[in-house]
Design a protein around this motif. Structure first.
Motif, PDB file in Angstrom:
ATOM      1  N   GLU A   1      94.458  41.993  17.583  1.00 41.39           N
ATOM      2  CA  GLU A   1      95.692  42.775  17.561  1.00 41.39           C
ATOM      3  C   GLU A   1      96.302  42.844  16.165  1.00 41.39           C
ATOM      4  O   GLU A   1      96.846  43.878  15.768  1.00 41.39           O
ATOM      5  CB  GLU A   1      96.689  42.189  18.559  1.00 41.39           C
ATOM      6  N   THR A   2      96.200  41.779  15.385  1.00 39.03           N
ATOM      7  CA  THR A   2      96.753  41.770  14.028  1.00 39.03           C
ATOM      8  C   THR A   2      96.056  42.800  13.153  1.00 39.03           C
ATOM      9  O   THR A   2      96.707  43.559  12.420  1.00 39.03           O
ATOM     10  CB  THR A   2      96.644  40.353  13.415  1.00 39.03           C
ATOM     11  N   ARG A   3      94.742  42.853  13.216  1.00 42.95           N
ATOM     12  CA  ARG A   3      93.988  43.832  12.427  1.00 42.95           C
ATOM     13  C   ARG A   3      94.307  45.256  12.876  1.00 42.95           C
ATOM     14  O   ARG A   3      94.454  46.161  12.057  1.00 42.95           O
ATOM     15  CB  ARG A   3      92.488  43.571  12.550  1.00 42.95           C
ATOM     16  N   LEU A   4      94.411  45.442  14.187  1.00 43.46           N
ATOM     17  CA  LEU A   4      94.728  46.757  14.722  1.00 43.46           C
ATOM     18  C   LEU A   4      96.107  47.214  14.248  1.00 43.46           C
ATOM     19  O   LEU A   4      96.284  48.341  13.780  1.00 43.46           O
ATOM     20  CB  LEU A   4      94.670  46.720  16.250  1.00 43.46           C
ATOM     21  N   ARG A   5      97.084  46.315  14.338  1.00 40.90           N
ATOM     22  CA  ARG A   5      98.453  46.671  13.930  1.00 40.90           C
ATOM     23  C   ARG A   5      98.580  46.843  12.412  1.00 40.90           C
ATOM     24  O   ARG A   5      99.508  47.493  11.944  1.00 40.90           O
ATOM     25  CB  ARG A   5      99.429  45.639  14.449  1.00 40.90           C
ATOM     26  N   ALA A   6      97.642  46.293  11.638  1.00 45.33           N
ATOM     27  CA  ALA A   6      97.643  46.545  10.198  1.00 45.33           C
ATOM     28  C   ALA A   6      97.333  48.018   9.915  1.00 45.33           C
ATOM     29  O   ALA A   6      97.827  48.587   8.942  1.00 45.33           O
ATOM     30  CB  ALA A   6      96.623  45.645   9.499  1.00 45.33           C
ATOM     31  N   LEU A   7      96.521  48.636  10.765  1.00 41.55           N
ATOM     32  CA  LEU A   7      96.242  50.066  10.624  1.00 41.55           C
ATOM     33  C   LEU A   7      97.369  50.925  11.173  1.00 41.55           C
ATOM     34  O   LEU A   7      97.659  51.992  10.648  1.00 41.55           O
ATOM     35  CB  LEU A   7      94.940  50.435  11.356  1.00 41.55           C
ATOM     36  N   ASP A   8      97.958  50.467  12.271  1.00 40.15           N
ATOM     37  CA  ASP A   8      99.024  51.228  12.911  1.00 40.15           C
ATOM     38  C   ASP A   8      99.951  50.271  13.647  1.00 40.15           C
ATOM     39  O   ASP A   8      99.607  49.790  14.733  1.00 40.15           O
ATOM     40  CB  ASP A   8      98.434  52.244  13.886  1.00 40.15           C
ATOM     41  N   PRO A   9     101.107  49.960  13.061  1.00 40.36           N
ATOM     42  CA  PRO A   9     102.030  49.030  13.715  1.00 40.36           C
ATOM     43  C   PRO A   9     102.440  49.455  15.126  1.00 40.36           C
ATOM     44  O   PRO A   9     102.803  48.622  15.941  1.00 40.36           O
ATOM     45  CB  PRO A   9     103.250  49.020  12.776  1.00 40.36           C
ATOM     46  N   ALA A  10     102.342  50.735  15.421  1.00 41.07           N
ATOM     47  CA  ALA A  10     102.725  51.239  16.744  1.00 41.07           C
ATOM     48  C   ALA A  10     101.510  51.464  17.644  1.00 41.07           C
ATOM     49  O   ALA A  10     101.604  52.167  18.654  1.00 41.07           O
ATOM     50  CB  ALA A  10     103.506  52.536  16.596  1.00 41.07           C
ATOM     51  N   ALA A  11     100.376  50.876  17.303  1.00 45.74           N
ATOM     52  CA  ALA A  11      99.154  51.074  18.094  1.00 45.74           C
ATOM     53  C   ALA A  11      99.381  50.712  19.559  1.00 45.74           C
ATOM     54  O   ALA A  11     100.083  49.757  19.881  1.00 45.74           O
ATOM     55  CB  ALA A  11      98.020  50.224  17.523  1.00 45.74           C
ATOM     56  N   ASP A  12      98.754  51.481  20.432  1.00 40.67           N
ATOM     57  CA  ASP A  12      98.840  51.257  21.873  1.00 40.67           C
ATOM     58  C   ASP A  12      97.813  50.189  22.267  1.00 40.67           C
ATOM     59  O   ASP A  12      96.715  50.498  22.719  1.00 40.67           O
ATOM     60  CB  ASP A  12      98.586  52.565  22.619  1.00 40.67           C
ATOM     61  N   VAL A  13      98.178  48.938  22.078  1.00 47.19           N
ATOM     62  CA  VAL A  13      97.255  47.828  22.333  1.00 47.19           C
ATOM     63  C   VAL A  13      96.821  47.807  23.799  1.00 47.19           C
ATOM     64  O   VAL A  13      95.639  47.642  24.102  1.00 47.19           O
ATOM     65  CB  VAL A  13      97.885  46.479  21.922  1.00 47.19           C
ATOM     66  N   ALA A  14      97.760  47.993  24.707  1.00 47.71           N
ATOM     67  CA  ALA A  14      97.421  48.001  26.139  1.00 47.71           C
ATOM     68  C   ALA A  14      96.454  49.135  26.459  1.00 47.71           C
ATOM     69  O   ALA A  14      95.510  48.962  27.240  1.00 47.71           O
ATOM     70  CB  ALA A  14      98.687  48.117  26.988  1.00 47.71           C
TER      71      ALA A  14
ATOM     72  N   TYR B   1      71.794  48.934  19.481  1.00 45.20           N
ATOM     73  CA  TYR B   1      73.199  48.539  19.547  1.00 45.20           C
ATOM     74  C   TYR B   1      74.052  49.481  18.703  1.00 45.20           C
ATOM     75  O   TYR B   1      73.557  50.154  17.794  1.00 45.20           O
ATOM     76  CB  TYR B   1      73.404  47.092  19.099  1.00 45.20           C
ATOM     77  N   ALA B   2      75.326  49.521  19.054  1.00 44.65           N
ATOM     78  CA  ALA B   2      76.307  50.279  18.288  1.00 44.65           C
ATOM     79  C   ALA B   2      77.605  49.481  18.281  1.00 44.65           C
ATOM     80  O   ALA B   2      77.938  48.810  19.259  1.00 44.65           O
ATOM     81  CB  ALA B   2      76.541  51.653  18.899  1.00 44.65           C
ATOM     82  N   ILE B   3      78.315  49.563  17.176  1.00 44.96           N
ATOM     83  CA  ILE B   3      79.616  48.908  17.070  1.00 44.96           C
ATOM     84  C   ILE B   3      80.650  49.794  17.765  1.00 44.96           C
ATOM     85  O   ILE B   3      80.678  51.014  17.560  1.00 44.96           O
ATOM     86  CB  ILE B   3      80.006  48.690  15.597  1.00 44.96           C
ATOM     87  N   ILE B   4      81.483  49.188  18.592  1.00 43.01           N
ATOM     88  CA  ILE B   4      82.583  49.904  19.222  1.00 43.01           C
ATOM     89  C   ILE B   4      83.767  49.826  18.263  1.00 43.01           C
ATOM     90  O   ILE B   4      84.149  48.744  17.821  1.00 43.01           O
ATOM     91  CB  ILE B   4      82.959  49.282  20.583  1.00 43.01           C
ATOM     92  N   GLN B   5      84.317  50.982  17.944  1.00 39.41           N
ATOM     93  CA  GLN B   5      85.387  51.060  16.955  1.00 39.41           C
ATOM     94  C   GLN B   5      86.641  51.661  17.584  1.00 39.41           C
ATOM     95  O   GLN B   5      86.550  52.626  18.346  1.00 39.41           O
ATOM     96  CB  GLN B   5      84.946  51.937  15.788  1.00 39.41           C
ATOM     97  N   ALA B   6      87.785  51.091  17.245  1.00 34.89           N
ATOM     98  CA  ALA B   6      89.070  51.649  17.663  1.00 34.89           C
ATOM     99  C   ALA B   6      89.656  52.433  16.501  1.00 34.89           C
ATOM    100  O   ALA B   6      89.623  51.981  15.353  1.00 34.89           O
ATOM    101  CB  ALA B   6      90.026  50.545  18.092  1.00 34.89           C
ATOM    102  N   MET B   7      90.180  53.602  16.814  1.00 41.00           N
ATOM    103  CA  MET B   7      90.829  54.455  15.834  1.00 41.00           C
ATOM    104  C   MET B   7      92.232  54.763  16.368  1.00 41.00           C
ATOM    105  O   MET B   7      92.435  55.739  17.078  1.00 41.00           O
ATOM    106  CB  MET B   7      90.030  55.744  15.636  1.00 41.00           C
ATOM    107  N   PRO B   8      93.207  53.886  16.055  1.00 41.28           N
ATOM    108  CA  PRO B   8      94.522  54.033  16.675  1.00 41.28           C
ATOM    109  C   PRO B   8      95.236  55.339  16.331  1.00 41.28           C
ATOM    110  O   PRO B   8      96.017  55.835  17.125  1.00 41.28           O
ATOM    111  CB  PRO B   8      95.304  52.821  16.167  1.00 41.28           C
ATOM    112  N   ARG B   9      94.966  55.883  15.155  1.00 40.58           N
ATOM    113  CA  ARG B   9      95.546  57.178  14.780  1.00 40.58           C
ATOM    114  C   ARG B   9      94.412  58.072  14.318  1.00 40.58           C
ATOM    115  O   ARG B   9      93.982  58.011  13.160  1.00 40.58           O
ATOM    116  CB  ARG B   9      96.600  56.991  13.694  1.00 40.58           C
ATOM    117  N   ILE B  10      93.937  58.895  15.221  1.00 40.06           N
ATOM    118  CA  ILE B  10      92.756  59.721  14.979  1.00 40.06           C
ATOM    119  C   ILE B  10      92.908  60.555  13.710  1.00 40.06           C
ATOM    120  O   ILE B  10      91.960  60.702  12.937  1.00 40.06           O
ATOM    121  CB  ILE B  10      92.457  60.599  16.210  1.00 40.06           C
TER     122      ILE B  10
END
Length: 125
Positions: free
Chosen positions: A47-60, A10-19
């Protein structure tokens, strides 16, 4: 179903909104068991955790990318002719995109689907 513990990867899938910043949020788990002929991505986008890293994250966009990973697991698109192991290796290969897989880990399980749900709850939710 077998009554013997069998290996899985297994591997964790990670989002990096601002590379350029290198900050990550766990958004899923990819689990592959050759013996069970099982490959699946369990995902949960907070979405809350994602936006904590980048308020302008492309959630869609991130949701669409997660959907593409899930489709790859089931043989959609370019992965149609690939075996499950090939799909898993393709997904966990290093990349510089909004989604990436963390290091591959090993485990033992009787039921890969239940183990995937356990890992998503433990590592993502």
């Amino acid at each position: 179903m077998t009554t013997k513990l069998t290996p899985y990867e297994y591997a964790i899938i990670q989002a990096m909104p601002r590379i350029e910043r290198g900050e990550l949020v766990n958004v899923g788990v990819l689990l592959y068991s050759q013996r069970h002929d099982f490959l699946c991505a369990g995902t949960h986008l907070d979405e809350t955790r994602l936006r904590a890293l980048d308020p302008a994250a492309d959630v869609a966009g991130i949701r669409a990318a997660l959907n593409a990973w899930e489709q790859t697991c089931t043989g959609g698109g370019a992965s149609e002719q690939m075996r499950l192991g090939e799909r898993f290796r393709w997904l966990v290969a290093p990349r510089s995109t909004i989604l990436r897989a963390g290091p591959v880990h090993m485990g033992l399980t009787l039921d890969p689907a239940s183990e995937l749900e356990r890992l998503v709850n433990l590592l993502v939710r």
